[in-house]
Design an enzyme around this catalytic site. Structure first.
Site, PDB file in Angstrom:
ATOM      1  N   TYR A 270       1.053  -1.593  -0.168  1.00 52.59           N
ATOM      2  CA  TYR A 270       0.340  -0.202  -0.143  1.00 52.59           C
ATOM      3  C   TYR A 270       0.918   0.846  -0.144  1.00 52.59           C
ATOM      4  CZ  TYR A 270      -2.947   3.484   1.853  1.00 52.59           C
ATOM      5  OH  TYR A 270      -3.894   4.736   2.143  1.00 52.59           O
TER       6      TYR A 270
ATOM      7  N   GLU B 171      -3.464   7.786  -4.211  1.00 56.92           N
ATOM      8  CA  GLU B 171      -3.392   6.352  -3.335  1.00 56.92           C
ATOM      9  C   GLU B 171      -3.328   5.053  -4.459  1.00 56.92           C
ATOM     10  OE1 GLU B 171      -6.958   4.715  -1.795  1.00 56.92           O
ATOM     11  OE2 GLU B 171      -6.182   4.200   0.024  1.00 56.92           O
TER      12      GLU B 171
END
Ligand code: ADP
Ligand code: MG
Length: 394
Positions: free
Chosen positions: A116, A204
């Protein structure tokens, strides 16, 4: 403002952030043609909506998943047919879901590990912060909740920019080494430059992956841009997809109104963000639910007020309206004239409570009184909130 994944890929290409090749399609035929272009490689087909959680989502027609591995152009057409013009429900869309108008066909990559990686603006420190975790994939929210220690944060000095040692710290924290760490460093440096140059509020990548053949790639992308800086980026504004936005908010943005749609039944029209927040609070205090946040600003024109009122009346959930104006810079009579103009055009099918105070209040009250509209006057904010809640519950 947000953009789609296929558009994010264009920015990634411009800034040197590696991601698999992909092509957008709006029909099964286009999906099949896109798949032809990548013939020879494995493929994925992905629903394009402004919401994450697509992989684990479901369609209202019963079809499972907004992300699928496929093998042929024929299969691309088949899956596009199941997704296009269907409603996808994910943890991020709410029950209403989102209509899928486009899909992206992209090269599928073999995944060794999913990470991530995000960059956000941190309000507390007024700095960009890089957030990274080895636990990438589909549910970072669970990781943040259950194992917060697995999420790294690196704050970046806005003037010095991202430093080499900060990148190395993150790479080491993710357990990357050798050539993979080098590729990651380049990717993160480019990503940070994209974040700053495009005035992003968030960026993101979930997942960022490593592959068995030793590559680092961004497989997904979610962007948010600072609306106040959009005037500097006509190319990004051109990517706006108003069909993905709340139609009430699209209309409001045309008139420069600060409007946020909510789920309640009492609409409010207020001048000043603080007063608007307080008005929503007091509606709740008396047992009502606000239908929106709406700040018409200090210098609103009659046209803006008229537009605001029409947006409110166009919302089928609205059962009553509370206008709460404390005229400082705002002239109460401008509000009154806007309300009367809009009510005359659209009719006033709902209870309306008005509390006016301040600059030119007498003229404002006279305009409302002379209009013949069915308006209940309130003396204080509390009085106004009580009256509108009573009118809506009646
Ligand atoms: P969402 O976050 O909306 O569910 P993603 O783009 O992250 O959508 O896709 C969900 C999952 O599908 C990813 O975690 C990844 O495992 C897989 N996936 C996505 N794109 C690719 C791709 N190009 N190749 C292989 N797998 C992919
Ligand atoms: Mg994802």
């Amino acid at each position: 403002m947000n953009i789609h994944e296929y558009q994010a890929k264009e920015l990634f290409d411009q800034y040197g952030v590696p991601s698999p090749k992909g092509k957008v399609a709006s029909s099964p035929e286009e999906a099949s043609a896109a798949a032809e272009e990548f013939a020879g490689s494995k493929l994925v087909i992905k629903a394009q909506v402004h919401a994450g959680g697509r992989g684990k989502g479901h369609f209202k027609n019963g079809f499972q998943g907004g992300v699928h591995l496929i093998e042929s152009p024929a299969q691309a057409a088949e899956y596009a047919g199941k997704m296009l013009n269907e409603t996808l429900v994910t943890v991020q869309t709410g029950e209403a879901g989102r209509l899928v108008r486009k899909v992206m066909v992209a090269e599928a990559v073999d995944i060794e590990h999913e990470y991530y990686l995000a960059i956000l603006m941190d309000r507390a420190t007024s700095r960009p912060v890089i957030v990274a975790s080895t636990e990438g994939g589909m549910s970072i929210e669970d990781v943040a909740h259950d194992t917060p220690e697995k999420i790294m944060r690196q704050f970046v000095h806005p003037l010095l920019g991202l430093q080499g040692y900060e990148i190395r710290k993150i790479a080491a924290g993710l357990g990357l080494s050798g050539d993979i760490a080098k590729q990651f460093a380049k990717l993160l440096k480019n990503l940070y430059s994209l974040f700053i140059k495009c005035d992003c509020s968030m960026l993101e990548i979930n997942p960022l992956v490593t592959t068995p053949d030793g590559r680092v790639l961004a497989l997904d992308a979610k962007f948010g841009f600072d609306d106040n800086a959009l005037f500097r980026h006509p190319d990004i504004v051109a990517m706006r997809d108003t069909e993905e936005e709340d139609p009430r908010e699209v209309a409001a943005s045309e008139f420069d109104l600060n409007y946020i749609g909510l789920d309640g039944s009492i609409a409010c029209l207020v001048n000043g963000a603080g007063l608007a927040m307080a008005t929503m609070d007091i509606i709740k205090h008396y047992g009502g639910e606000p239908a929106n946040f709406l700040d018409v600003g200090g210098g609103a024109s009659k046209e803006q007020v008229t537009a605001a009122f029409k947006i409110i009346l166009g919302d089928p959930n609205v059962k009553g309206i509370l206008i709460n104006i404390f005229g400082g810079i705002m002239d109460c009579n401008v509000i009154a004239e806007g309300v009367v103009a809009a009510a005359k055009e659209t009719g006033l099918p709902l209870p309306l409570v008005v509390r006016l105070e301040g600059n030119n209040v007498d003229a404002g009250k006279a305009t409302l009184a002379a209009s013949g509209l069915n308006i209940e006057a309130a003396t204080t904010m509390a009085d106004g909130a009580e009256k509108i809640v009573a009118a809506v519950s009646a």
